[in-house]
Design a protein around this motif. Structure first.
Motif, PDB file in Angstrom:
ATOM      1  N   UNK A   1      23.726  15.550  71.617  1.00  0.00           N
ATOM      2  CA  UNK A   1      22.888  15.731  70.441  1.00  0.00           C
ATOM      3  C   UNK A   1      21.441  15.340  70.733  1.00  0.00           C
TER       4      UNK A   1
ATOM      5  N   UNK B  92      11.525   9.753  68.681  1.00  0.00           N
ATOM      6  CA  UNK B  92      12.474   9.930  67.576  1.00  0.00           C
ATOM      7  C   UNK B  92      11.739   9.782  66.260  1.00  0.00           C
ATOM      8  N   UNK B  93      12.160  10.565  65.288  1.00  0.00           N
ATOM      9  CA  UNK B  93      11.648  10.356  63.945  1.00  0.00           C
ATOM     10  C   UNK B  93      12.732   9.668  63.129  1.00  0.00           C
ATOM     11  N   UNK B  94      12.364   9.259  61.924  1.00  0.00           N
ATOM     12  CA  UNK B  94      13.328   8.534  61.104  1.00  0.00           C
ATOM     13  C   UNK B  94      13.705   9.351  59.887  1.00  0.00           C
ATOM     14  N   UNK B  95      14.991   9.383  59.610  1.00  0.00           N
ATOM     15  CA  UNK B  95      15.445  10.056  58.405  1.00  0.00           C
ATOM     16  C   UNK B  95      15.158   9.166  57.201  1.00  0.00           C
ATOM     17  N   UNK B  96      15.321   7.879  57.387  1.00  0.00           N
ATOM     18  CA  UNK B  96      15.069   6.938  56.290  1.00  0.00           C
ATOM     19  C   UNK B  96      14.030   5.911  56.721  1.00  0.00           C
TER      20      UNK B  96
ATOM     21  N   UNK C  93      25.467  11.033  55.800  1.00  0.00           N
ATOM     22  CA  UNK C  93      24.187  11.744  55.905  1.00  0.00           C
ATOM     23  C   UNK C  93      23.341  11.229  57.070  1.00  0.00           C
ATOM     24  N   UNK C  94      23.453   9.932  57.360  1.00  0.00           N
ATOM     25  CA  UNK C  94      22.695   9.388  58.494  1.00  0.00           C
ATOM     26  C   UNK C  94      23.187   9.989  59.802  1.00  0.00           C
ATOM     27  N   UNK C  95      24.504  10.184  59.870  1.00  0.00           N
ATOM     28  CA  UNK C  95      25.042  10.766  61.099  1.00  0.00           C
ATOM     29  C   UNK C  95      24.586  12.203  61.274  1.00  0.00           C
TER      30      UNK C  95
ATOM     31  N   UNK D 234      21.933  13.464  60.246  1.00  0.00           N
ATOM     32  CA  UNK D 234      20.510  13.472  60.577  1.00  0.00           C
ATOM     33  C   UNK D 234      20.197  12.989  61.983  1.00  0.00           C
ATOM     34  N   UNK D 235      21.190  12.422  62.667  1.00  0.00           N
ATOM     35  CA  UNK D 235      20.944  11.804  63.978  1.00  0.00           C
ATOM     36  C   UNK D 235      20.317  12.769  64.990  1.00  0.00           C
TER      37      UNK D 235
ATOM     38  N   UNK E 220      16.734  13.557  64.150  1.00  0.00           N
ATOM     39  CA  UNK E 220      15.852  12.430  64.488  1.00  0.00           C
ATOM     40  C   UNK E 220      15.507  12.477  65.971  1.00  0.00           C
TER      41      UNK E 220
ATOM     42  N   UNK F 198      10.529  13.712  58.486  1.00  0.00           N
ATOM     43  CA  UNK F 198      11.484  13.138  57.548  1.00  0.00           C
ATOM     44  C   UNK F 198      11.918  14.102  56.439  1.00  0.00           C
TER      45      UNK F 198
ATOM     46  N   UNK G  51      14.167  16.763  57.706  1.00  0.00           N
ATOM     47  CA  UNK G  51      15.498  16.264  58.062  1.00  0.00           C
ATOM     48  C   UNK G  51      16.395  16.270  56.830  1.00  0.00           C
ATOM     49  N   UNK G  52      15.833  15.768  55.706  1.00  0.00           N
ATOM     50  CA  UNK G  52      16.643  15.697  54.480  1.00  0.00           C
ATOM     51  C   UNK G  52      17.099  17.082  54.043  1.00  0.00           C
TER      52      UNK G  52
ATOM     53  N   UNK H  40      19.791  18.305  56.496  1.00  0.00           N
ATOM     54  CA  UNK H  40      21.052  17.570  56.335  1.00  0.00           C
ATOM     55  C   UNK H  40      21.798  18.090  55.108  1.00  0.00           C
TER      56      UNK H  40
ATOM     57  N   UNK I 224      20.794  20.672  63.618  1.00  0.00           N
ATOM     58  CA  UNK I 224      19.849  20.853  64.721  1.00  0.00           C
ATOM     59  C   UNK I 224      19.473  22.322  64.890  1.00  0.00           C
TER      60      UNK I 224
END
Lengths: 275, 289
Positions: A225, A233-237, B108-110, B112-113, B116, B122, B125-126, B129, B165
């Protein structure tokens, strides 16, 4: 049975404290800890107590959850208090057998009691109101300056968060292996401590093997991945300060100044009296 | 049509070493593989354990690079080290064990991994996702902990993590091997829908022949070599050859073959239960006529 262990001790509810940025909470806890060690007069402890009560009330977490942490240090607390009570030199109040109880000792014991209690309750507010993943994010952000000295901050945070993710997976696995070994007549309840420790070896070996296999699989999956370390890296949160955080920082500042002012005043008085 | 994935004479040597690091023997995990996959297709790779199908799969997103030969993904040579991350973005990969590929503590964090890692903004990504979770029908679980999901749900989360992705193709390495029948169905349906509706190229590696009846093309691997290639009808027509390699065929195909061998004049191969029923009906009618 092992599955019932809840991760960390996060208490899920909505409150102003829960809503704060993890960085604010971590720094706040640090300020509080430092203040407990730096100031040691009755009045500063009264302020520390007031601050603690305010935060507890705001956090909406039942007090018994905070006191849970006390259980773990109970023995330590008793020993510290008794040590200070009996072994401090000074003006004797009364004595029996080989023990001397002094005024200084009594004061010191009470101080230590409150210091440790406040410390444990204060830090448990942090873990009770912050999810583990939020806590890792906060730590990552606060450790950011260490990047200058080549500490792989983002990678450390990733490791912490993966560890948290796999704790339930591995506990479940332990449970499974334990049952498998029990089915082959392994005895985990032996009264003999040595035997009992030995009986855990057949659990640990397969657990470690499987953990390594999982680590290998996960590393491949992460690479697939496009994970290539923290750079780029960017951040989702991403963490963002809100109005509440600035209020919290201001309160921290006021708390610090107040405690410092009182300490200075008291020391000044003592100085004047001596003079 | 566009050739999305193409391999030319790909060989991968697996060097086994003894404890001192001396070369013990060299095995060709795969040898002289030539395949090409067109955009939008759903292809399957089948083969016995150790036939090299997973090794081949790992070549398709640059987790392994060939010892000899070349692999192109969307025109990029996978052994070009500067382009490795482009290859991995274009060809996503889902693995067998759902527990060992979920990184995030929340669904959701997974998902988005991967985004990221690609350095996407950001807000985007949302969006991605949310879309990805909807496409595998897992949107309502976005705030759940992966530990509370069933195997099929976890596997769909893994697929969503790849979809986010925005890859051109998804390689699935035995994604249903560890699932119960219900989980299998969920995952396969999700895969088929992605192929049909989102036009994502699917490369499915599997043991379960029922899953690939609808594939556009099947590659059969044996002992590191590509031994057969063709439509399901072509491949499953060779029941004896497949059985010799230790592979099964769909149940209906096997029953059809047995019936044919014992004298019922049905046209082979039969792929589905429905086909089998109608073929038997037709054969009986012609017999009585």
């Amino acid at each position: 049975m092992l599955r019932d262990i809840t991760l960390g001790q996060y208490y899920n509810t909505k409150s102003v404290i829960h809503n704060l940025d993890p960085r604010t909470k971590i720094l706040g806890t640090m300020v509080y800890m430092v203040s407990l060690f730096a100031f040691n007069s009755f009045w500063t402890y009264l302020i520390a107590f007031a601050a603690l009560v305010t935060v507890i009330v705001l956090s909406k977490v039942p007090v018994r959850f905070m006191l849970r942490g006390m259980k773990a240090i109970f023995l330590f607390l008793i020993i510290t208090v008794l040590y200070n009570l009996f072994l401090t030199q000074g003006d004797t109040i009364f004595s029996f057998w080989i023990f001397n109880v002094t005024i200084q000792g009594l004061k010191q014991a009470i101080l230590m009691f409150f210091r440790l209690t406040f410390l444990v309750v204060g830090t448990s507010i942090l873990t009770l109101t912050t999810t583990p993943s939020n806590l890792t994010d906060g730590l990552e952000a606060l450790m950011y300056p260490l990047k200058l000295v080549k500490v792989p901050v983002a990678e450390i945070a990733m490791m912490m968060s993966i560890a948290l993710r796999f704790i339930p997976v591995l506990t479940e696995e332990t449970d499974k292996i334990m049952r498998a070994q029990k089915a082959r007549c392994a005895d985990f309840d032996s009264k003999n401590l040595f035997k009992r420790i030995k009986s855990y070896v057949p659990i640990l070996v397969p657990l470690f093997i499987s953990a390594f296999r999982r680590a290998n699989d996960l590393a491949t999956a992460m690479e697939a991945r496009a994970y290539r370390g923290g750079d780029g890296r960017t951040k989702m949160k991403p963490l963002k300060y809100k109005a509440g955080d600035w209020i919290a920082y201001t309160s921290m500042l006021i708390y610090g100044i107040a405690a410092l002012a009182i300490t200075v005043l008291i020391n000044f008085q003592i100085f004047m009296l001596k003079a | 049509m566009n050739k999305l994935v193409k391999t030319q004479d790909v060989t991968y040597e697996y060097v086994r070493r003894d404890d001192d690091g001396n070369v013990e023997n060299i095995v060709n995990a795969i040898e002289g593989i030539n395949i090409s996959i067109e955009e939008g297709q759903m292809v399957a790779i089948i083969g016995h354990n150790g036939s090299g199908k997973s090794t081949l799969a790992k070549h398709l997103n640059a987790l392994l690079t060939p010892t000899e030969g070349t692999v192109w993904v969307d025109g990029i040579d996978t052994s070009n080290e500067e382009k490795v991350w482009d290859v991995r973005q274009k060809a996503g990969m889902v693995f067998q064990n759902p527990d060992n590929q979920i990184v995030g503590q929340v669904v959701e964090e997974d998902v988005g991994f991967g985004c990221e890692n690609l350095g996407i903004k950001t807000e985007e990504i949302w969006e991605r996702v949310a879309d990805a979770l909807k496409s595998v029908d897992m949107y309502e679980y976005r705030n759940a902990s992966p530990n509370r999901l069933s195997g099929g749900q976890k596997q769909r989360v893994s697929i969503a993590g790849i979809i986010a992705m925005k890859p051109k193709c998804i390689i699935l390495d035995e994604p249903t091997a560890m699932l119960d029948p219900r989980g299998r169905k969920e995952v396969i349906n999700a895969i088929i829908r992605l192929n049909k509706e989102e036009k994502v190229t699917i490369i499915l590696i599997t043991h379960n022949m029922e899953e690939i009846i609808g594939a556009d093309k099947i590659f059969v691997m044996d002992k590191g070599k590509l031994v057969m290639e063709g439509s399901p009808r072509e491949v499953f027509g060779k029941v004896e050859e497949l059985t010799e390699m230790g592979l099964t065929v769909p149940e209906a195909t096997l029953i059809g073959k047995k019936l044919y061998d014992s004298g019922l004049p049905i046209s082979l191969p039969v792929l589905t239960k429905e086909e089998l029923v109608s073929e038997i009906g037709r054969a009986r009618l012609s017999k009585f006529r």
